[in-house]
Every structure is written in C-alpha cells, then in structure tokens.
Design a protein around this motif. Structure first.
Motif, PDB file in Angstrom:
ATOM      1  N   ASP A   1     -43.593 132.188  99.313  1.00  0.00           N
ATOM      2  CA  ASP A   1     -44.537 133.314  99.198  1.00  0.00           C
ATOM      3  C   ASP A   1     -45.962 132.749  99.188  1.00  0.00           C
ATOM      4  N   PRO A   2     -46.917 133.465  99.790  1.00  0.00           N
ATOM      5  CA  PRO A   2     -48.300 132.953  99.790  1.00  0.00           C
ATOM      6  C   PRO A   2     -49.077 133.251  98.511  1.00  0.00           C
ATOM      7  N   ALA A   3     -48.506 134.043  97.591  1.00  0.00           N
ATOM      8  CA  ALA A   3     -49.259 134.440  96.387  1.00  0.00           C
ATOM      9  C   ALA A   3     -48.949 133.470  95.238  1.00  0.00           C
TER      10      ALA A   3
ATOM     11  N   LEU B   1     -45.164 127.557  98.202  1.00  0.00           N
ATOM     12  CA  LEU B   1     -46.303 128.412  98.530  1.00  0.00           C
ATOM     13  C   LEU B   1     -46.516 128.369 100.039  1.00  0.00           C
ATOM     14  N   GLY B   2     -46.494 129.514 100.702  1.00  0.00           N
ATOM     15  CA  GLY B   2     -46.719 129.506 102.146  1.00  0.00           C
ATOM     16  C   GLY B   2     -46.478 130.875 102.744  1.00  0.00           C
ATOM     17  N   GLY B   3     -46.839 131.003 104.031  1.00  0.00           N
ATOM     18  CA  GLY B   3     -46.701 132.279 104.729  1.00  0.00           C
ATOM     19  C   GLY B   3     -45.587 132.231 105.757  1.00  0.00           C
ATOM     20  N   ALA B   4     -45.106 133.411 106.122  1.00  0.00           N
ATOM     21  CA  ALA B   4     -43.987 133.534 107.056  1.00  0.00           C
ATOM     22  C   ALA B   4     -44.330 133.013 108.448  1.00  0.00           C
ATOM     23  N   GLU B   5     -45.628 132.996 108.768  1.00  0.00           N
ATOM     24  CA  GLU B   5     -46.028 132.651 110.137  1.00  0.00           C
ATOM     25  C   GLU B   5     -45.987 131.149 110.400  1.00  0.00           C
ATOM     26  N   HIS B   6     -45.995 130.341 109.343  1.00  0.00           N
ATOM     27  CA  HIS B   6     -45.946 128.877 109.507  1.00  0.00           C
ATOM     28  C   HIS B   6     -45.011 128.332 108.435  1.00  0.00           C
TER      29      HIS B   6
ATOM     30  N   CYS C   1     -40.801 135.922  98.870  1.00  0.00           N
ATOM     31  CA  CYS C   1     -39.868 136.004  97.729  1.00  0.00           C
ATOM     32  C   CYS C   1     -40.458 136.745  96.542  1.00  0.00           C
ATOM     33  N   GLY C   2     -41.784 136.933  96.489  1.00  0.00           N
ATOM     34  CA  GLY C   2     -42.363 137.560  95.312  1.00  0.00           C
ATOM     35  C   GLY C   2     -41.992 136.766  94.075  1.00  0.00           C
ATOM     36  N   SER C   3     -41.581 137.466  93.020  1.00  0.00           N
ATOM     37  CA  SER C   3     -41.201 136.775  91.779  1.00  0.00           C
ATOM     38  C   SER C   3     -39.742 136.309  91.826  1.00  0.00           C
ATOM     39  N   GLY C   4     -39.061 136.499  92.975  1.00  0.00           N
ATOM     40  CA  GLY C   4     -37.815 135.767  93.219  1.00  0.00           C
ATOM     41  C   GLY C   4     -36.501 136.478  92.988  1.00  0.00           C
ATOM     42  N   VAL C   5     -36.487 137.813  92.921  1.00  0.00           N
ATOM     43  CA  VAL C   5     -35.230 138.492  92.586  1.00  0.00           C
ATOM     44  C   VAL C   5     -34.143 138.243  93.627  1.00  0.00           C
ATOM     45  N   LEU C   6     -34.498 138.259  94.916  1.00  0.00           N
ATOM     46  CA  LEU C   6     -33.489 138.032  95.956  1.00  0.00           C
ATOM     47  C   LEU C   6     -33.025 136.573  95.947  1.00  0.00           C
TER      48      LEU C   6
ATOM     49  N   LEU D   1     -37.339 148.899  90.939  1.00  0.00           N
ATOM     50  CA  LEU D   1     -37.385 149.217  92.374  1.00  0.00           C
ATOM     51  C   LEU D   1     -36.693 148.195  93.281  1.00  0.00           C
ATOM     52  N   PHE D   2     -36.850 146.904  92.986  1.00  0.00           N
ATOM     53  CA  PHE D   2     -36.411 145.885  93.948  1.00  0.00           C
ATOM     54  C   PHE D   2     -35.029 145.298  93.658  1.00  0.00           C
ATOM     55  N   ALA D   3     -34.685 145.160  92.369  1.00  0.00           N
ATOM     56  CA  ALA D   3     -33.399 144.529  92.029  1.00  0.00           C
ATOM     57  C   ALA D   3     -32.196 145.243  92.657  1.00  0.00           C
TER      58      ALA D   3
ATOM     59  N   PHE E   1     -45.923 142.948 105.409  1.00  0.00           N
ATOM     60  CA  PHE E   1     -47.162 142.260 105.014  1.00  0.00           C
ATOM     61  C   PHE E   1     -47.501 141.081 105.928  1.00  0.00           C
ATOM     62  N   PHE E   2     -46.588 140.732 106.837  1.00  0.00           N
ATOM     63  CA  PHE E   2     -46.850 139.558 107.657  1.00  0.00           C
ATOM     64  C   PHE E   2     -48.017 139.847 108.605  1.00  0.00           C
ATOM     65  N   ASN E   3     -48.903 138.856 108.751  1.00  0.00           N
ATOM     66  CA  ASN E   3     -50.069 139.050 109.617  1.00  0.00           C
ATOM     67  C   ASN E   3     -49.671 139.058 111.085  1.00  0.00           C
TER      68      ASN E   3
ATOM     69  N   GLN F   1     -36.813 140.414 101.689  1.00  0.00           N
ATOM     70  CA  GLN F   1     -36.651 141.750 101.103  1.00  0.00           C
ATOM     71  C   GLN F   1     -38.025 142.385 100.926  1.00  0.00           C
ATOM     72  N   PHE F   2     -38.307 143.383 101.730  1.00  0.00           N
ATOM     73  CA  PHE F   2     -39.553 144.147 101.655  1.00  0.00           C
ATOM     74  C   PHE F   2     -40.790 143.247 101.786  1.00  0.00           C
ATOM     75  N   GLY F   3     -40.705 142.305 102.750  1.00  0.00           N
ATOM     76  CA  GLY F   3     -41.819 141.400 103.005  1.00  0.00           C
ATOM     77  C   GLY F   3     -42.443 141.578 104.382  1.00  0.00           C
ATOM     78  N   MET F   4     -41.634 141.956 105.365  1.00  0.00           N
ATOM     79  CA  MET F   4     -42.061 141.988 106.773  1.00  0.00           C
ATOM     80  C   MET F   4     -43.343 142.808 106.999  1.00  0.00           C
TER      81      MET F   4
HETATM   82  C1  SAM Z   1     -43.260 143.966  98.009  1.00  0.00           C
HETATM   83  S1  SAM Z   1     -43.362 142.261  97.683  1.00  0.00           S
HETATM   84  C2  SAM Z   1     -41.621 141.845  97.832  1.00  0.00           C
HETATM   85  C3  SAM Z   1     -41.280 140.641  96.999  1.00  0.00           C
HETATM   86  C4  SAM Z   1     -39.802 140.329  96.843  1.00  0.00           C
HETATM   87  N1  SAM Z   1     -39.194 140.036  98.118  1.00  0.00           N
HETATM   88  C5  SAM Z   1     -39.051 141.404  96.101  1.00  0.00           C
HETATM   89  O1  SAM Z   1     -38.108 141.966  96.661  1.00  0.00           O
HETATM   90  O2  SAM Z   1     -39.400 141.669  94.939  1.00  0.00           O
HETATM   91  C6  SAM Z   1     -44.061 141.601  99.156  1.00  0.00           C
HETATM   92  C7  SAM Z   1     -44.359 140.117  99.112  1.00  0.00           C
HETATM   93  O3  SAM Z   1     -44.815 139.685 100.404  1.00  0.00           O
HETATM   94  C8  SAM Z   1     -45.684 138.596 100.197  1.00  0.00           C
HETATM   95  N2  SAM Z   1     -46.457 138.316 101.437  1.00  0.00           N
HETATM   96  C9  SAM Z   1     -47.622 138.850 101.819  1.00  0.00           C
HETATM   97  N3  SAM Z   1     -48.020 138.303 102.988  1.00  0.00           N
HETATM   98  C10 SAM Z   1     -47.076 137.417 103.363  1.00  0.00           C
HETATM   99  C11 SAM Z   1     -46.932 136.510 104.456  1.00  0.00           C
HETATM  100  N4  SAM Z   1     -47.831 136.448 105.436  1.00  0.00           N
HETATM  101  N5  SAM Z   1     -45.849 135.703 104.491  1.00  0.00           N
HETATM  102  C12 SAM Z   1     -44.922 135.765 103.507  1.00  0.00           C
HETATM  103  N6  SAM Z   1     -45.006 136.603 102.440  1.00  0.00           N
HETATM  104  C13 SAM Z   1     -46.065 137.420 102.365  1.00  0.00           C
HETATM  105  C14 SAM Z   1     -46.514 139.056  99.011  1.00  0.00           C
HETATM  106  O4  SAM Z   1     -47.193 137.986  98.391  1.00  0.00           O
HETATM  107  C15 SAM Z   1     -45.449 139.710  98.131  1.00  0.00           C
HETATM  108  O5  SAM Z   1     -44.937 138.804  97.194  1.00  0.00           O
END
Ligand code: SAM
Length: 270
Positions: free
Chosen positions: A72-74, A92-97, A49-54, A24-26, A116-118, A111-114
């Motif tokens: 990524d925060p996970a 390890l960290g979140g987009a907000e800080h 970044c998730g597992s880092g493909v981008l 799906l993501f690559a 999920f941002f709080n 990539q497909f992260g926005m």
């Molecule tokens: C659908 S995955 C996308 C991962 C990767 N970018 C990819 O293309 O495979 C969404 C990712 O957003 C991360 N995420 C969730 N809340 C976040 C936040 N507040 N700040 C940054 N990343 C967050 C999740 O941990 C998850 O790894």
C-alpha cells in the motif's frame, strides 16, 4: 514516497482498522480468497492492502509454509497493518510499479483498491508480470453509488456540512461500477478466463452517526481533510437525523452493499 508514517497518518490507519474494517471490509475477505481457492503453502500478494484485513485472511489460508505480502502507498495504513499482524511482509508502494520479480506470486488479490490506482492499465500489466503462469488474480470492486445508496446519503451529509471535496472522496470508491472495462484491462494485460460475479453483503455500523464518523476520522484524513472536534460534533448531529432510516431497533445501522468480484488466470502451467 514518504516511508515513515506521521502520528496523524498512523492515527488515521488505526482508525480505519478499528472502525471501517469490521463494519464494511471484513465481510468480503473470505469470499475473495475463496473465489480463487487460495491454497496452503501459496505465495500471495494483497495490493492496496490498507490495514491488512485481506492479507490476514490469506495468511490463515496459506499457513506457515506460505507467504503473504501486503502492499500500500499509505504509510499510515502500512504502519497500522504492521501493528496488527507482524508475520506478514508489509511493503510501501503503488500498484503501478510493483517492487517484486516476475512470476513471484501464485495469487494476486486486491480488495476495493482498483478505483484508486492512478494508471489501471499499468497496474494490470504489473499484476500479470508478478503472477506465476497458472496463477490467479481476484479483485473486489464496488458497484456504483446508485447500487450503494447509503454512500450517496453519506456523501450528501458531507457535501452539506464539510465540503464538496469531502463528498467526492466518499464517492470515488464507487467509480468503477461497470465490470466490463475492468475485464477488458485484465484481458489486455494478458490474463485469460476473466469472469465476474455480483455480490451483496451487509454492512453493520454501531450507529447511524458512526457511518459518518468513520469517514471523518478514518477516511477524510487520507485526503488531507482534518476536522476539529467541534466541527465533527456538528456533522454527526446532522447524521443522526439524515441517516436515521438505517437504524435498527437495537440502535445499530445496517445496510446492504453491492460489489463484484472479478477473477482471471495467467495462461501457462501452474
Ligand atoms: C478502500 S481502501 C481498501 C483497503 C483494504 N484493501 C481493505 O479492504 O480494507 C483503498 C486502499 O487503496 C490504497 N491505494 C491508493 N492508491 C493506490 C495505488 N496507486 N496503489 C495501491 N494502493 C493504492 C489506499 O492507500 C487504501 O489503503
């Protein structure tokens, strides 16, 4: 925020990398780095970044004179990412800080992260802060679930056989289907030249049941939803029937996905 992944979290991160990423993501990563013309020697941040493909695709572009950071925060995602590509800085960290100084990066990608941002406005302000003048941001975001009907169907299987929460976790990624509010957030943060393009790419899973199995093993655990093998077998038996329309003659499951890539530039000289 816990810094060390538990075995369960790491297994979910590995599952995400092995099952979700190729299917799906690559297919999206090359387009994202091309959309802003990431160049050799550049400093790149991949948020969510998730597992880092981008980030890995960006590393290929920047070469040995550049630098790529994945955030990524996970902990399970970061742990899996490290295993695959140790030459990237995984944080390890979140987009907000964002734990980086002002004007650190030439390119900020996500990539497909926005979805999920709080706090998306705060995340856009942070992206603006860490981008160098003249630097660019590029975000890939799914259209709504109606434009991605395979996910409407997967969510329906989970709704019937797992729980409403499980179904909702599959719908969340499709909650920002309209690019205009996202463009507004980037403009409000200070970015200029905000543009977006609509794209469709093919997703290919090994089988219809795998469309659901990746959710059960690589996505639901991120939301604290864990099924035992007996429960998984029951859901997959239903998926065989209900998702059979996606099967090709070779047994793979193939469907189109729809997303937009939004790009913007920080004013000032590069
Ligand atoms: C659908 S995955 C996308 C991962 C990767 N970018 C990819 O293309 O495979 C969404 C990712 O957003 C991360 N995420 C969730 N809340 C976040 C936040 N507040 N700040 C940054 N990343 C967050 C999740 O941990 C998850 O790894």
């Amino acid at each position: 925020m816990a810094t060390q992944a538990t075995e369960e979290e790491l297994a979910a991160g590995r599952g995400y990398e092995a099952l979700f990423v190729p299917a799906l993501f690559a297919p999206w990563s090359g387009h994202l780095v091309n959309s802003v013309a990431v160049h050799a020697g550049a400093q790149v941040l991949d948020i969510a970044c998730g597992s880092g493909v981008l980030a890995r695709t960006a590393l290929d572009r920047v070469g040995p004179s550049g630098r790529v950071v994945g955030l990524d925060p996970a902990p399970g995602m970061i742990g899996a990412a490290k295993e695959v590509e140790p030459r990237i800085d995984w944080v390890l960290g979140g987009a907000e800080h964002l734990p980086f100084g002002d004007a650190t990066f030439d390119y900020v990608l996500s990539q497909f992260g926005m979805m999920f941002f709080n706090d998306r406005a705060q995340a856009c302000s942070e992206m603006f802060r860490v981008t160098r003048p003249g630097g660019k941001v590029a975000l890939a975001i799914w259209h709504g679930v109606e434009e991605n009907p395979a996910y409407r169907d997967i969510a329906a299987v989970l709704e019937d056989h797992v729980s409403a929460k499980a179904a909702e976790s599959v719908r969340i990624p499709f909650c920002l289907g309209n690019p205009d509010p996202v463009a507004g957030l980037l403009s409000d943060a200070g970015f200029g030249d905000v543009t977006f393009e609509t794209l469709s790419k093919q997703a290919t899973f090994p089988s219809p049941r795998m469309m659901v199995e990746v959710e059960l093993r690589g996505w639901l655990p991120m939301f604290g939803i864990h099924l035992n093998e007996e429960e998984i077998a029951e859901v997959l038996a239903s998926a065989d029937t209900r998702l059979s329309r996606y099967a090709t003659t070779t047994g793979e499951a193939v469907f189109q996905t729809s997303a937009y890539v939004i790009t913007a530039q920080k004013p000032g000289a590069a």
